[in-house]
Each structure stands twice: as structure tokens, then as C-alpha cells.
Design an enzyme around this catalytic site. Sequence first.
Site, PDB file in Angstrom:
ATOM      1  CB  CYS A   1      40.081  25.635  31.869  1.00 21.81           C
ATOM      2  SG  CYS A   1      38.535  25.293  32.750  1.00 21.81           S
TER       3      CYS A   1
ATOM      4  CG  HIS B   1      36.705  43.892  38.461  1.00 18.17           C
ATOM      5  ND1 HIS B   1      36.156  43.733  39.709  1.00 18.17           N
ATOM      6  CD2 HIS B   1      35.685  43.900  37.581  1.00 18.17           C
ATOM      7  CE1 HIS B   1      34.837  43.655  39.595  1.00 18.17           C
ATOM      8  NE2 HIS B   1      34.524  43.741  38.317  1.00 18.17           N
TER       9      HIS B   1
ATOM     10  CD  GLU C   1      37.949  27.764  39.253  1.00 18.12           C
ATOM     11  OE1 GLU C   1      39.147  28.087  39.253  1.00 18.12           O
ATOM     12  OE2 GLU C   1      37.520  26.724  38.697  1.00 18.12           O
TER      13      GLU C   1
END
Length: 118
Positions: free
Chosen positions: A24, A68, A107
Site C-alpha cells: 500500500c 477520480h 474500501e
Amino acid sequence: MEIYKEFSFDSAHFLPNVPEGHKCKNMHGHTYKLKVFIQGKPDEHYGWIMDFKELKDAIAPIIDTLDHKLINDVPGLQNPTAENITIWIWNTLKPVLPKLSRIELYETPTTGVIYSGE
């Protein structure tokens, strides 16, 4: 009684504070699902706690900020863990939605955070 509305947004992020080698630490993306809950009693005249359109309009600026985008670039989200994103959403929404009772941020379909402003 609570009502809720679901939203989704696609964003990229990376976690700068995780150890070297953690996957991550690299930039990656998620399709997040956000559920926003409003608590109250139905209005005697309208029969609703809140108009779902008003709820959608209140959430729209948050979705516009995150969708986005690279979340790390959002002020206040330089360490954008799911927990920190959830707190940021809560703190942004609570002033405009005083009856906000909780939010859920997923998530992934199996991983998320539930927050009630505690």
C-alpha cells in the site's frame, strides 16, 4: 429511525507511513462505497426524515472532491487510510447535515470503516 443513501467513487491513494515493502506504499486505486445515515423522526407533513435529493446534494461536493482523484492531494488527507478518509468525510458533512448519525466507507466489498463521530 435512520435513513441512508449509498454513493460510490473511484480514487487512487498511497499510504506514505507504512513500512518499506508494504504494497500500500505504492499508488493504487479503489472503488469506494459510502453509506450515509441520517437519524430522526419523520416530519408530520412530509412523512420523511430528510428528502433524499437534499441528502444527495449535500454529499455531491465530497464525491466531486474525491472521485477520480489522488486522495493524497486533498487537503487534510495526506495519510489517506480508510479511517482517516472516513473521519475527513464526517468532519466535512456534519456541519451541513446535523442529523448525521453514522457513515460507512467500504474500501473493498469486504473491508471498511463505520464511524459515528466518536
